[in-house]
Design a protein around this motif. Structure first.
Motif, PDB file in Angstrom:
ATOM      1  N   GLY A 165       0.822  -1.205   0.000  1.00 17.16           N
ATOM      2  CA  GLY A 165       0.000   0.000   0.000  1.00 17.16           C
ATOM      3  C   GLY A 165       0.857   1.257   0.000  1.00 17.16           C
ATOM      4  N   ARG A 166       1.874   1.261   0.849  1.00 22.48           N
ATOM      5  CA  ARG A 166       2.748   2.434   0.949  1.00 22.48           C
ATOM      6  C   ARG A 166       3.483   2.699  -0.357  1.00 22.48           C
ATOM      7  NH1 ARG A 166       7.914   1.820   4.654  1.00 22.48           N
ATOM      8  NH2 ARG A 166       8.564   0.699   2.754  1.00 22.48           N
ATOM      9  N   GLU A 167       4.122   1.677  -0.908  1.00 26.06           N
ATOM     10  CA  GLU A 167       4.972   1.884  -2.077  1.00 26.06           C
ATOM     11  C   GLU A 167       4.169   2.251  -3.320  1.00 26.06           C
ATOM     12  OE1 GLU A 167       8.125   2.144  -1.778  1.00 26.06           O
ATOM     13  OE2 GLU A 167       8.039   1.539   0.326  1.00 26.06           O
ATOM     14  N   PHE A 168       3.059   1.569  -3.544  1.00 28.33           N
ATOM     15  CA  PHE A 168       2.294   1.852  -4.762  1.00 28.33           C
ATOM     16  C   PHE A 168       1.566   3.184  -4.674  1.00 28.33           C
ATOM     17  CE2 PHE A 168       2.984  -2.629  -5.707  1.00 28.33           C
ATOM     18  CZ  PHE A 168       3.202  -2.577  -7.077  1.00 28.33           C
ATOM     19  N   PHE A 169       1.140   3.583  -3.474  1.00 30.64           N
ATOM     20  CA  PHE A 169       0.505   4.891  -3.359  1.00 30.64           C
ATOM     21  C   PHE A 169       1.524   5.996  -3.621  1.00 30.64           C
ATOM     22  CE2 PHE A 169      -0.821   8.737  -1.184  1.00 30.64           C
ATOM     23  CZ  PHE A 169      -2.111   8.888  -1.665  1.00 30.64           C
ATOM     24  N   GLU A 170       2.714   5.847  -3.053  1.00 27.78           N
ATOM     25  CA  GLU A 170       3.732   6.875  -3.274  1.00 27.78           C
ATOM     26  C   GLU A 170       4.107   6.964  -4.754  1.00 27.78           C
ATOM     27  OE1 GLU A 170       7.018   6.324  -0.642  1.00 27.78           O
ATOM     28  OE2 GLU A 170       5.841   6.751   1.159  1.00 27.78           O
ATOM     29  N   PHE A 171       4.132   5.817  -5.437  1.00 29.10           N
ATOM     30  CA  PHE A 171       4.384   5.847  -6.878  1.00 29.10           C
ATOM     31  C   PHE A 171       3.338   6.702  -7.588  1.00 29.10           C
ATOM     32  CE2 PHE A 171       2.411   3.998 -10.664  1.00 29.10           C
ATOM     33  CZ  PHE A 171       3.345   4.369 -11.621  1.00 29.10           C
ATOM     34  N   ALA A 172       2.047   6.443  -7.301  1.00 29.15           N
ATOM     35  CA  ALA A 172       0.975   7.189  -7.967  1.00 29.15           C
ATOM     36  C   ALA A 172       1.049   8.672  -7.626  1.00 29.15           C
ATOM     37  CB  ALA A 172      -0.384   6.608  -7.559  1.00 29.15           C
ATOM     38  N   ALA A 173       1.339   8.969  -6.367  1.00 30.59           N
ATOM     39  CA  ALA A 173       1.380  10.367  -5.938  1.00 30.59           C
ATOM     40  C   ALA A 173       2.564  11.108  -6.532  1.00 30.59           C
ATOM     41  CB  ALA A 173       1.430  10.436  -4.409  1.00 30.59           C
ATOM     42  N   ARG A 186       0.706  10.453   2.052  1.00 29.02           N
ATOM     43  CA  ARG A 186       0.502   9.060   2.457  1.00 29.02           C
ATOM     44  C   ARG A 186       0.373   8.938   3.963  1.00 29.02           C
ATOM     45  NH1 ARG A 186       3.981   5.882   5.396  1.00 29.02           N
ATOM     46  NH2 ARG A 186       5.727   6.641   4.142  1.00 29.02           N
ATOM     47  N   ARG A 187       1.164   9.682   4.707  1.00 27.07           N
ATOM     48  CA  ARG A 187       1.079   9.620   6.173  1.00 27.07           C
ATOM     49  C   ARG A 187      -0.249  10.181   6.674  1.00 27.07           C
ATOM     50  NH1 ARG A 187       6.746  10.851   5.788  1.00 27.07           N
ATOM     51  NH2 ARG A 187       6.292  13.092   5.875  1.00 27.07           N
ATOM     52  N   ARG A 188      -0.759  11.238   6.017  1.00 25.02           N
ATOM     53  CA  ARG A 188      -2.034  11.821   6.447  1.00 25.02           C
ATOM     54  C   ARG A 188      -3.197  10.863   6.245  1.00 25.02           C
ATOM     55  NH1 ARG A 188      -0.239  16.476   3.734  1.00 25.02           N
ATOM     56  NH2 ARG A 188      -1.815  16.246   2.106  1.00 25.02           N
ATOM     57  N   HIS A 189      -3.084   9.996   5.276  1.00 27.47           N
ATOM     58  CA  HIS A 189      -4.162   9.055   4.963  1.00 27.47           C
ATOM     59  C   HIS A 189      -3.682   7.612   5.152  1.00 27.47           C
ATOM     60  CE1 HIS A 189      -6.788  12.203   3.253  1.00 27.47           C
ATOM     61  NE2 HIS A 189      -5.659  12.750   2.837  1.00 27.47           N
ATOM     62  N   ALA A 190      -2.864   7.408   6.169  1.00 23.68           N
ATOM     63  CA  ALA A 190      -2.222   6.105   6.376  1.00 23.68           C
ATOM     64  C   ALA A 190      -3.237   4.978   6.541  1.00 23.68           C
ATOM     65  CB  ALA A 190      -1.296   6.167   7.592  1.00 23.68           C
ATOM     66  N   GLY A 191      -4.325   5.227   7.261  1.00 23.76           N
ATOM     67  CA  GLY A 191      -5.323   4.179   7.491  1.00 23.76           C
ATOM     68  C   GLY A 191      -5.990   3.734   6.203  1.00 23.76           C
ATOM     69  N   ALA A 196      -6.298  -0.185   1.639  1.00 24.73           N
ATOM     70  CA  ALA A 196      -6.140  -0.445   0.202  1.00 24.73           C
ATOM     71  C   ALA A 196      -5.020  -1.458  -0.031  1.00 24.73           C
ATOM     72  CB  ALA A 196      -5.837   0.860  -0.529  1.00 24.73           C
ATOM     73  N   GLY A 197      -3.968  -1.366   0.771  1.00 28.47           N
ATOM     74  CA  GLY A 197      -2.885  -2.333   0.676  1.00 28.47           C
ATOM     75  C   GLY A 197      -3.342  -3.740   1.001  1.00 28.47           C
ATOM     76  N   LEU A 198      -4.290  -3.879   1.928  1.00 28.49           N
ATOM     77  CA  LEU A 198      -4.838  -5.203   2.245  1.00 28.49           C
ATOM     78  C   LEU A 198      -5.563  -5.796   1.038  1.00 28.49           C
ATOM     79  CD1 LEU A 198      -6.239  -4.746   5.874  1.00 28.49           C
ATOM     80  CD2 LEU A 198      -4.116  -5.866   5.169  1.00 28.49           C
ATOM     81  N   MET A 220      -5.058   0.807  -9.194  1.00 28.15           N
ATOM     82  CA  MET A 220      -5.886   1.099  -8.028  1.00 28.15           C
ATOM     83  C   MET A 220      -5.389   2.337  -7.290  1.00 28.15           C
ATOM     84  SD  MET A 220      -6.685  -1.357  -4.746  1.00 28.15           S
ATOM     85  CE  MET A 220      -7.605  -0.718  -3.345  1.00 28.15           C
ATOM     86  N   MET A 221      -4.072   2.453  -7.135  1.00 31.19           N
ATOM     87  CA  MET A 221      -3.538   3.588  -6.385  1.00 31.19           C
ATOM     88  C   MET A 221      -3.621   4.890  -7.172  1.00 31.19           C
ATOM     89  SD  MET A 221      -3.035   2.756  -3.410  1.00 31.19           S
ATOM     90  CE  MET A 221      -2.573   1.486  -2.235  1.00 31.19           C
ATOM     91  N   VAL A 222      -3.613   4.820  -8.496  1.00 24.00           N
ATOM     92  CA  VAL A 222      -3.869   6.029  -9.283  1.00 24.00           C
ATOM     93  C   VAL A 222      -5.268   6.554  -8.973  1.00 24.00           C
ATOM     94  CG1 VAL A 222      -4.277   6.919 -11.614  1.00 24.00           C
ATOM     95  CG2 VAL A 222      -2.251   5.531 -11.143  1.00 24.00           C
ATOM     96  N   HIS A 223      -6.247   5.641  -8.955  1.00 25.26           N
ATOM     97  CA  HIS A 223      -7.618   6.039  -8.616  1.00 25.26           C
ATOM     98  C   HIS A 223      -7.697   6.547  -7.182  1.00 25.26           C
ATOM     99  CE1 HIS A 223      -9.624   4.735 -12.274  1.00 25.26           C
ATOM    100  NE2 HIS A 223      -9.002   3.566 -12.215  1.00 25.26           N
ATOM    101  N   LEU A 224      -7.052   5.855  -6.257  1.00 28.95           N
ATOM    102  CA  LEU A 224      -7.134   6.256  -4.850  1.00 28.95           C
ATOM    103  C   LEU A 224      -6.471   7.616  -4.636  1.00 28.95           C
ATOM    104  CD1 LEU A 224      -8.170   5.262  -2.106  1.00 28.95           C
ATOM    105  CD2 LEU A 224      -5.882   4.341  -1.666  1.00 28.95           C
ATOM    106  N   HIS A 225      -5.369   7.852  -5.306  1.00 32.81           N
ATOM    107  CA  HIS A 225      -4.714   9.153  -5.186  1.00 32.81           C
ATOM    108  C   HIS A 225      -5.617  10.267  -5.704  1.00 32.81           C
ATOM    109  CE1 HIS A 225      -2.057  12.385  -6.906  1.00 32.81           C
ATOM    110  NE2 HIS A 225      -1.731  12.419  -5.633  1.00 32.81           N
TER     111      HIS A 225
END
Length: 238
Positions: A165-173, A186-191, A196-198, A220-225
């Motif tokens: 979850g952490r790595e793919f979100f940071e990639f998208a962001a 990512r830290r602000r929306h860690a939960g 999403a990582g699960l 998925m992380m592009v959409h979530l971002h």
């Protein structure tokens, strides 16, 4: 939000553009694994098989069968090892094509938003290697935790859920933000990102389908971002 992002990613997963990236990724993965197989085979036959004759020349002829048995055991061990490496090797190779995946999602699903900026070649290679390390580390940790009573499969999901979850979100962001800003978001929306990582970890747990994990996770992380950015009041992050 998370389920919406997952559904949107799945809807693109078998599109023509994604299939092209997947076949490139799979082809390179099989080429790398084949190289590892033949390389190990040559090394084993050159160094290991002559070992008994070199050090024990006077042993009975039946001892030669030990070399045959050792070769079979090594082959089986290597086959198991390569099977375990398919996921990580796919991850590192797919990391080179994740910008292609993100660009498709941004163009098709967010045509009115400014497109993201692909990472330069060296940072892209570094990130793909980081994905490889994350997948290897996550599965090693999960493997050790499997030995702890009461943890078992839960360990696999928790470790991989957090790391992926952490790595793919940071990639998208990072297609829209500097690295430090992406990490802060990512830290602000860690939960939310952990949950999403699960979902990604669940995808990873399905045999064969898990080869598509990097493509699914990136989409998925592009959409979530995008969703998180809109939630924070950023209609078109850049």
């Amino acid at each position: 939000m998370i389920l919406d992002a997952a559904r949107a990613a799945m809807s693109r997963l078998f599109s023509r553009e994604f299939r092209a990236v997947f076949f490139k990724t799979l082809g390179l993965t099989l080429l790398v694994l084949a190289g590892v197989w033949f390389g190990f085979k040559e090394v084993f036959e050159y160094f290991a098989l002559p070992w008994l004759d070199a050090f024990f020349p006077d042993l009975p002829s039946w001892v030669g069968w030990l070399s045959f048995v050792a070769a079979i055991a090594a082959g089986l061990g290597l086959a198991v090892g390569l099977a375990l490496l398919i996921g990580p090797v796919t991850a590192v190779i797919a990391g080179l094509f994740l910008d292609d995946v993100a660009a498709v999602v941004e163009k098709e699903d967010y045509p009115d938003d400014p497109p993201g900026k692909p990472l330069p070649l060296l940072p892209a290679i570094a990130m793909s290697l980081k994905f490889f390390g994350v997948v290897i580390l996550g599965n090693i940790v999960a493997l050790f935790l499997l030995l702890v009573p009461g943890v078992n499969i839960l360990a696999f999901f928790l470790v991989n859920g957090y790391l992926l979850g952490r790595e793919f979100f940071e990639f998208a962001a990072m297609r829209f933000r500097p690295e430090m800003e992406a990490k802060a978001l990512r830290r602000r929306h860690a939960g939310t990102i952990f949950l999403a990582g699960l979902v990604i970890a669940g995808f990873l747990a399905v045999p064969l389908l898990n080869l598509l994990t990097p493509l699914f996770a990136a989409a998925m992380m592009v959409h979530l971002h995008k969703m998180i950015s809109q939630k924070d009041g950023e209609t078109a992050p850049r």
